[in-house]
Scaffold this motif. Structure first.
Motif, PDB file in Angstrom:
ATOM      1  N   LEU A   1     110.520  38.067 -42.077  1.00 37.89           N
ATOM      2  CA  LEU A   1     110.738  37.118 -43.177  1.00 37.89           C
ATOM      3  C   LEU A   1     110.750  35.677 -42.680  1.00 37.89           C
ATOM      4  CD1 LEU A   1     113.534  38.816 -45.277  1.00 37.89           C
ATOM      5  CD2 LEU A   1     111.231  38.278 -46.046  1.00 37.89           C
ATOM      6  N   GLU A   2     111.376  35.461 -41.537  1.00 36.60           N
ATOM      7  CA  GLU A   2     111.480  34.106 -41.008  1.00 36.60           C
ATOM      8  C   GLU A   2     110.108  33.551 -40.620  1.00 36.60           C
ATOM      9  OE1 GLU A   2     113.217  30.624 -40.269  1.00 36.60           O
ATOM     10  OE2 GLU A   2     114.189  32.332 -41.191  1.00 36.60           O
ATOM     11  N   ARG A   3     109.215  34.416 -40.173  1.00 36.84           N
ATOM     12  CA  ARG A   3     107.880  33.965 -39.787  1.00 36.84           C
ATOM     13  C   ARG A   3     106.940  33.780 -40.977  1.00 36.84           C
ATOM     14  NH1 ARG A   3     109.104  37.739 -35.818  1.00 36.84           N
ATOM     15  NH2 ARG A   3     107.926  39.349 -36.888  1.00 36.84           N
ATOM     16  N   MET A   4     107.333  34.258 -42.164  1.00 35.59           N
ATOM     17  CA  MET A   4     106.495  34.119 -43.365  1.00 35.59           C
ATOM     18  C   MET A   4     106.394  32.666 -43.810  1.00 35.59           C
ATOM     19  SD  MET A   4     107.526  37.032 -46.061  1.00 35.59           S
ATOM     20  CE  MET A   4     107.277  38.749 -45.728  1.00 35.59           C
ATOM     21  N   ASP A   5     105.338  32.360 -44.560  1.00 38.47           N
ATOM     22  CA  ASP A   5     105.227  31.048 -45.195  1.00 38.47           C
ATOM     23  C   ASP A   5     106.303  30.924 -46.276  1.00 38.47           C
ATOM     24  OD1 ASP A   5     103.034  30.385 -43.676  1.00 38.47           O
ATOM     25  OD2 ASP A   5     101.616  31.220 -45.119  1.00 38.47           O
ATOM     26  N   ALA A   6     106.722  29.715 -46.540  1.00 39.64           N
ATOM     27  CA  ALA A   6     107.807  29.474 -47.506  1.00 39.64           C
ATOM     28  C   ALA A   6     107.409  29.834 -48.936  1.00 39.64           C
ATOM     29  CB  ALA A   6     108.254  28.023 -47.446  1.00 39.64           C
ATOM     30  N   VAL A   7     106.116  29.919 -49.231  1.00 41.78           N
ATOM     31  CA  VAL A   7     105.683  30.213 -50.599  1.00 41.78           C
ATOM     32  C   VAL A   7     105.584  31.709 -50.877  1.00 41.78           C
ATOM     33  CG1 VAL A   7     104.464  28.034 -50.867  1.00 41.78           C
ATOM     34  CG2 VAL A   7     103.252  30.031 -49.939  1.00 41.78           C
ATOM     35  N   ARG A   8     105.794  32.561 -49.868  1.00 39.62           N
ATOM     36  CA  ARG A   8     105.721  34.003 -50.073  1.00 39.62           C
ATOM     37  C   ARG A   8     106.936  34.482 -50.852  1.00 39.62           C
ATOM     38  NH1 ARG A   8     103.125  37.076 -46.017  1.00 39.62           N
ATOM     39  NH2 ARG A   8     103.621  38.820 -47.404  1.00 39.62           N
ATOM     40  N   LEU A   9     106.726  35.401 -51.771  1.00 38.12           N
ATOM     41  CA  LEU A   9     107.775  35.874 -52.672  1.00 38.12           C
ATOM     42  C   LEU A   9     108.973  36.495 -51.947  1.00 38.12           C
ATOM     43  CD1 LEU A   9     108.517  36.037 -55.631  1.00 38.12           C
ATOM     44  CD2 LEU A   9     107.388  38.255 -55.725  1.00 38.12           C
ATOM     45  N   PRO A  10     108.790  37.398 -50.958  1.00 36.53           N
ATOM     46  CA  PRO A  10     109.980  37.954 -50.292  1.00 36.53           C
ATOM     47  C   PRO A  10     110.868  36.894 -49.658  1.00 36.53           C
ATOM     48  CG  PRO A  10     108.031  39.206 -49.696  1.00 36.53           C
ATOM     49  CD  PRO A  10     107.557  38.013 -50.460  1.00 36.53           C
ATOM     50  N   LYS A  11     110.254  35.871 -49.063  1.00 38.91           N
ATOM     51  CA  LYS A  11     111.056  34.819 -48.428  1.00 38.91           C
ATOM     52  C   LYS A  11     111.779  33.986 -49.483  1.00 38.91           C
ATOM     53  CE  LYS A  11     111.056  31.499 -44.739  1.00 38.91           C
ATOM     54  NZ  LYS A  11     110.339  31.034 -43.577  1.00 38.91           N
ATOM     55  N   MET A  12     111.117  33.698 -50.586  1.00 40.94           N
ATOM     56  CA  MET A  12     111.771  32.930 -51.647  1.00 40.94           C
ATOM     57  C   MET A  12     112.953  33.700 -52.221  1.00 40.94           C
ATOM     58  SD  MET A  12     108.680  30.905 -53.631  1.00 40.94           S
ATOM     59  CE  MET A  12     108.204  32.280 -54.586  1.00 40.94           C
ATOM     60  N   ILE A  13     112.800  35.005 -52.378  1.00 33.99           N
ATOM     61  CA  ILE A  13     113.878  35.829 -52.941  1.00 33.99           C
ATOM     62  C   ILE A  13     115.074  35.878 -51.995  1.00 33.99           C
ATOM     63  CG2 ILE A  13     114.518  38.189 -53.530  1.00 33.99           C
ATOM     64  CD1 ILE A  13     111.711  38.491 -54.748  1.00 33.99           C
TER      65      ILE A  13
ATOM     66  N   LYS B   1     117.144  31.769 -35.704  1.00 34.07           N
ATOM     67  CA  LYS B   1     115.952  31.294 -36.417  1.00 34.07           C
ATOM     68  C   LYS B   1     114.861  30.839 -35.461  1.00 34.07           C
ATOM     69  CE  LYS B   1     117.943  30.234 -40.839  1.00 34.07           C
ATOM     70  NZ  LYS B   1     117.835  29.426 -42.009  1.00 34.07           N
ATOM     71  N   GLU B   2     115.224  30.137 -34.399  1.00 34.24           N
ATOM     72  CA  GLU B   2     114.229  29.701 -33.413  1.00 34.24           C
ATOM     73  C   GLU B   2     113.651  30.906 -32.676  1.00 34.24           C
ATOM     74  OE1 GLU B   2     113.022  26.660 -33.007  1.00 34.24           O
ATOM     75  OE2 GLU B   2     114.255  26.082 -34.717  1.00 34.24           O
ATOM     76  N   THR B   3     114.498  31.859 -32.339  1.00 36.80           N
ATOM     77  CA  THR B   3     114.048  33.045 -31.624  1.00 36.80           C
ATOM     78  C   THR B   3     113.118  33.887 -32.488  1.00 36.80           C
ATOM     79  OG1 THR B   3     116.208  33.045 -30.557  1.00 36.80           O
ATOM     80  CG2 THR B   3     114.853  34.971 -30.225  1.00 36.80           C
ATOM     81  N   ALA B   4     113.389  33.950 -33.793  1.00 41.59           N
ATOM     82  CA  ALA B   4     112.587  34.782 -34.696  1.00 41.59           C
ATOM     83  C   ALA B   4     111.154  34.276 -34.808  1.00 41.59           C
ATOM     84  CB  ALA B   4     113.234  34.820 -36.078  1.00 41.59           C
ATOM     85  N   ARG B   5     110.938  33.016 -34.572  1.00 44.14           N
ATOM     86  CA  ARG B   5     109.581  32.466 -34.637  1.00 44.14           C
ATOM     87  C   ARG B   5     108.706  32.991 -33.494  1.00 44.14           C
ATOM     88  NH1 ARG B   5     109.105  29.939 -39.101  1.00 44.14           N
ATOM     89  NH2 ARG B   5     110.759  28.571 -39.807  1.00 44.14           N
ATOM     90  N   ASN B   6     109.320  33.347 -32.379  1.00 42.52           N
ATOM     91  CA  ASN B   6     108.599  33.929 -31.246  1.00 42.52           C
ATOM     92  C   ASN B   6     108.630  35.453 -31.394  1.00 42.52           C
ATOM     93  OD1 ASN B   6     107.685  34.911 -28.804  1.00 42.52           O
ATOM     94  ND2 ASN B   6     108.807  33.399 -27.596  1.00 42.52           N
ATOM     95  N   ARG B   7     107.514  36.024 -31.745  1.00 43.93           N
ATOM     96  CA  ARG B   7     107.447  37.445 -32.075  1.00 43.93           C
ATOM     97  C   ARG B   7     107.813  38.344 -30.889  1.00 43.93           C
ATOM     98  NH1 ARG B   7     102.354  40.006 -35.275  1.00 43.93           N
ATOM     99  NH2 ARG B   7     103.453  41.823 -36.026  1.00 43.93           N
ATOM    100  N   GLY B   8     107.382  37.986 -29.695  1.00 43.51           N
ATOM    101  CA  GLY B   8     107.685  38.790 -28.512  1.00 43.51           C
ATOM    102  C   GLY B   8     109.167  38.825 -28.204  1.00 43.51           C
ATOM    103  N   GLU B   9     109.815  37.666 -28.265  1.00 45.91           N
ATOM    104  CA  GLU B   9     111.256  37.605 -28.017  1.00 45.91           C
ATOM    105  C   GLU B   9     112.021  38.377 -29.085  1.00 45.91           C
ATOM    106  OE1 GLU B   9     113.109  36.249 -25.476  1.00 45.91           O
ATOM    107  OE2 GLU B   9     111.145  36.068 -24.524  1.00 45.91           O
ATOM    108  N   TRP B  10     111.571  38.272 -30.328  1.00 42.76           N
ATOM    109  CA  TRP B  10     112.261  38.967 -31.419  1.00 42.76           C
ATOM    110  C   TRP B  10     112.141  40.483 -31.265  1.00 42.76           C
ATOM    111  CZ3 TRP B  10     115.896  37.020 -34.151  1.00 42.76           C
ATOM    112  CH2 TRP B  10     116.368  37.697 -35.271  1.00 42.76           C
ATOM    113  N   LYS B  11     111.005  40.929 -30.773  1.00 42.60           N
ATOM    114  CA  LYS B  11     110.804  42.363 -30.552  1.00 42.60           C
ATOM    115  C   LYS B  11     111.794  42.887 -29.513  1.00 42.60           C
ATOM    116  CE  LYS B  11     107.014  45.583 -30.019  1.00 42.60           C
ATOM    117  NZ  LYS B  11     105.583  45.744 -29.801  1.00 42.60           N
TER     118      LYS B  11
END
Length: 138
Positions: A70-82, A117-127
């Motif tokens: 969700l954090e990596r999604m664009d702000a206009v995507r419905l799941p993130k807005m919800i 939030k910063e960590t979630a942007r890096n997909r490898g670290e989040w994994k």
């Protein structure tokens, strides 16, 4: 396990899920034959045999993984807005219901992860964080 990404569990529901999992594993592994007859396996014996994370660790790891997505999604995507919206209007009477975001943030605090939030942007670290959550005993 797909739908568990959106679950908010209280202690009673967690214990019910763990009990269900133990019943299923007892059915799979069966009893132990002794001199007097058969006996049921204890919870500790089942945990030693299964050697995999329990169902609650799987649910929490799935939720943490979904939060990163969700954090990596664009702000206009419905799941993130919800997920990030703030409801307007009057509150209901009584204790507020548990919210998904608060529960997942609590799980991350339990893992000693402050700025997620910063960590979630890096997909490898989040994994790596999701795998750590899966190994953890909740």
């Amino acid at each position: 396990m797909y739908a568990c990404k959106t679950w908010v569990l209280n202690k009673e529901e967690e214990e019910r899920l763990r009990g269900w999992e133990r019943r299923m594993l007892r059915a799979v592994y069966g009893g132990i034959k002794t001199e007097e007859g058969w006996r049921r396996r204890t919870n500790q014996e089942i945990e030693e045999l299964y050697e995999r994370p329990d169902i609650i660790a799987c649910v929490k790891a799935q939720r943490i993984g979904w939060l990163g997505h969700l954090e990596r999604m664009d702000a206009v995507r419905l799941p993130k807005m919800i997920i990030y919206r703030r409801p307007i209007g009057k509150k209901r009477k009584g204790r507020p219901r548990k919210r998904w975001m608060n529960e997942v943030e609590k799980d991350l605090r339990d893992m000693k992860l402050g700025s997620w939030k910063e960590t979630a942007r890096n997909r490898g670290e989040w994994k790596k964080i999701v795998k750590e959550a899966l190994k953890r005993r909740w």
